[in-house]
Design an enzyme around this catalytic site. Structure first.
Site, PDB file in Angstrom:
ATOM      1  CB  ALA A 247      -0.774   0.059   1.199  1.00 35.75           C
ATOM      2  CB  THR A 248       4.172   2.359   1.602  1.00 36.09           C
ATOM      3  OG1 THR A 248       3.679   1.795   2.959  1.00 36.09           O
ATOM      4  CG2 THR A 248       4.904   3.390   1.467  1.00 36.09           C
TER       5      THR A 248
ATOM      6  CG  ASN B 235      -3.367   3.267  10.080  1.00 32.32           C
ATOM      7  OD1 ASN B 235      -4.069   4.371   9.819  1.00 32.32           O
ATOM      8  ND2 ASN B 235      -2.327   3.472  10.840  1.00 32.32           N
TER       9      ASN B 235
ATOM     10  CG  HIS C 199       1.243  -6.728   5.202  1.00 29.32           C
ATOM     11  ND1 HIS C 199       1.297  -6.410   6.760  1.00 29.32           N
ATOM     12  CD2 HIS C 199       1.478  -5.425   4.444  1.00 29.32           C
ATOM     13  CE1 HIS C 199       1.522  -5.230   6.748  1.00 29.32           C
ATOM     14  NE2 HIS C 199       1.711  -4.585   5.521  1.00 29.32           N
TER      15      HIS C 199
ATOM     16  CB  THR D 147      10.275  -9.533 -12.719  1.00 28.00           C
ATOM     17  OG1 THR D 147      11.006  -9.178 -13.723  1.00 28.00           O
ATOM     18  CG2 THR D 147       9.740 -10.729 -12.948  1.00 28.00           C
TER      19      THR D 147
ATOM     20  CB  CYS E  97       4.319   4.115  10.461  1.00 29.67           C
ATOM     21  SG  CYS E  97       3.874   2.683   9.299  1.00 29.67           S
TER      22      CYS E  97
HETATM   23  C1  LIG Z   1      -0.422  -0.709   6.585  1.00 27.19           C
HETATM   24  C2  LIG Z   1      -1.110   0.538   5.933  1.00 27.19           C
HETATM   25  C3  LIG Z   1      -0.542   1.199   4.946  1.00 27.19           C
HETATM   26  C4  LIG Z   1       0.792   0.796   4.354  1.00 27.19           C
HETATM   27  O1  LIG Z   1       0.744  -0.542   3.621  1.00 27.19           O
HETATM   28  P1  LIG Z   1       1.994  -1.584   3.466  1.00 27.19           P
HETATM   29  O2  LIG Z   1       1.673  -2.464   2.508  1.00 27.19           O
HETATM   30  O3  LIG Z   1       2.471  -2.212   4.478  1.00 27.19           O
HETATM   31  O4  LIG Z   1       3.034  -0.545   2.850  1.00 27.19           O
HETATM   32  C5  LIG Z   1      -1.284   2.065   4.218  1.00 27.19           C
HETATM   33  N1  LIG Z   1      -2.335   2.653   4.850  1.00 27.19           N
HETATM   34  C6  LIG Z   1      -2.949   2.007   5.718  1.00 27.19           C
HETATM   35  C7  LIG Z   1      -4.157   2.590   6.135  1.00 27.19           C
HETATM   36  C8  LIG Z   1      -2.354   1.041   6.525  1.00 27.19           C
HETATM   37  O5  LIG Z   1      -3.177   0.308   7.341  1.00 27.19           O
END
Ligand SMILES: *Cc1c(COP(=O)(O)O)cnc(C)c1O
Length: 396
Positions: A77-78, A157, A207, A246, A333
């Site tokens: 997601a990042t 989160n 994840h 890839t 984080c």
């Molecule tokens: C965990 C999270 C992210 C980051 O996701 P990653 O796949 O760990 O980079 C971004 N936004 C929210 C709301 C999250 O909970």
């Protein structure tokens, strides 16, 4: 999925989740048997990999009502968030640009906006009310002629608050601006539909839904309206040129299987988790007076409890609980940065209150027995710390 019971009891499912056994077994053949590169379509290995990836793309798309060709795989997601925000900004580089977002967004969103701000974009950071909610009318009021996009997360989160995404999407569509949502916490837990909710960009990650780490996706609408992004990662032109490199085939297969399982069992599982959360909340409420729930009491993810426990330092409580229960003082984080939570601050909590807050996140492997044990441990350690505090003159 029945894991071996492990101690400490894991109650941090918003930071990450274990890979579901069904997900793992779906992934395994793609490491050493079906190891083809989906870009090498001149032979059978590549063609097989290509077909499997495309079927995974369809599954991820159908989880949010999207066309498969609008799904772009990323490392998580990042990366999806960075690609959406920076990609949009750099695609419109010549224009005056204004963006709208919210103070309680994930760091990846806030920091991406800070980055484009330093390159000339204007960004409005909207406040939330003391329950963590945003009113769609705040978005409408912040829109300017040069506004490109508004970004509002689907579920938070830290406090689990679910924003009125459909209403916000409607406001954005009416005013002809793009709408992005970071759905990393919401994906697979609440119903999401990019058509009904007028979502143009959506980010998610495997994840957080019992899939592997290092794989995620960006939904990027390609028609009505067509969203154009300038890629961040250049190279072989994979993912229609949006994200070269890839493809992580085992990761993609795992992500799709995880999404399938989450969506199929969503209602039953969220009901079960909600029961466990209410049970834990009641257990704690009964024995710890003055405990306070942060974030809206109903409009929140089933598994989330973010609590302020007056008179204790959350760091001390978490250390005291180390052998029995794994909980968090906020987002993973934020913990790494050791800064007070910007989310709880946006809710109006004082520094002392923020430092007395913990996040409990219940997940798929959590059992009733675990909740009972966790409740007892949290109560015992809280009482011990509160007494210690009284005897030594309190916190701060
Ligand atoms: C965990 C999270 C992210 C980051 O996701 P990653 O796949 O760990 O980079 C971004 N936004 C929210 C709301 C999250 O909970």
């Amino acid at each position: 999925m029945r894991h071996q019971p492990r101690t400490p009891i894991y109650l941090d499912f918003q930071a990450t989740t274990p890979v579901d056994e069904r997900v793992l077994s779906a992934m395994l053949p793609y490491f050493s048997t079906n190891y083809g590169n989906p870009a090498s379509r001149e032979h059978l290995y590549g063609r097989e990999a290509h077909l499997t990836v495309e079927s995974a793309r369809e599954k991820i798309g159908s989880a949010i009502g999207a066309k498969p060709q609008d799904i772009c795989f990323t490392s998580g997601a990042t990366e999806s968030i960075n690609l959406a925000i920076k990609g949009l900004f750099f695609n419109n580089y010549e224009k005056d640009q204004h963006y709208i977002t919210v103070l309680t967004e994930h760091r990846a969103v806030l920091d991406s906006f800070r980055m484009i701000e330093s390159d000339g974009a204007k960004v409005t950071y909207l406040p939330v009310d003391n329950q963590g909610m945003i009113d769609p009318q705040q978005i409408a009021a912040a829109i300017r002629p040069e506004t490109i996009m508004a970004s509002v997360m689907a579920a938070n989160n830290e406090i689990g608050v679910i924003q009125p995404i459909k209403e916000i999407g409607a406001v954005c569509r009416t005013h002809n601006i793009l709408f992005m949502t970071d759905a990393t916490q919401a994906f697979g837990k609440i119903k999401l539909n990019v058509q009904e909710m007028n979502i143009d960009l959506l980010t998610c990650s495997a994840h957080k839904i019992y899939g592997p780490k290092g794989i995620g996706a960006l939904y990027c609408r390609r028609s009505m309206p067509r969203v154009q992004l300038r890629p961040i990662i250049s190279g072989g032109g994979h993912e229609r040129g949006l994200r070269s490199g890839t493809l992580n085939v085992p990761g993609i297969i795992g992500f799709a299987r995880a999404a399938e399982i989450a969506v199929k069992g969503m209602n039953a599982e969220q009901t079960r988790i909600l029961k466990l959360r209410n049970m834990l909340h009641e257990i704690l409420n009964k024995s710890i007076p003055d405990i306070r729930l942060n974030g809206h009491s109903e409009r929140r993810l089933a598994g989330n409890l973010n609590l302020t426990i007056p008179g204790i330092e959350s760091e001390a409580l978490i250390i005291a609980l180390n052998e029995t229960v794994a909980v968090s003082s906020g987002s993973a984080c934020t913990t790494a940065a050791i800064e007070p939570s910007h989310v709880l601050r946006a809710l109006g909590l004082s520094d002392t209150e923020i430092h007395s807050s913990i996040r409990i996140a219940i997940g798929r492997p959590t059992t009733k027995e675990e909740i009972e044990i966790a409740g007892k441990s949290i109560i015992a350690e809280t009482k011990r710390l509160q007494e210690l505090c009284l005897n030594t003159g309190g916190v701060n």
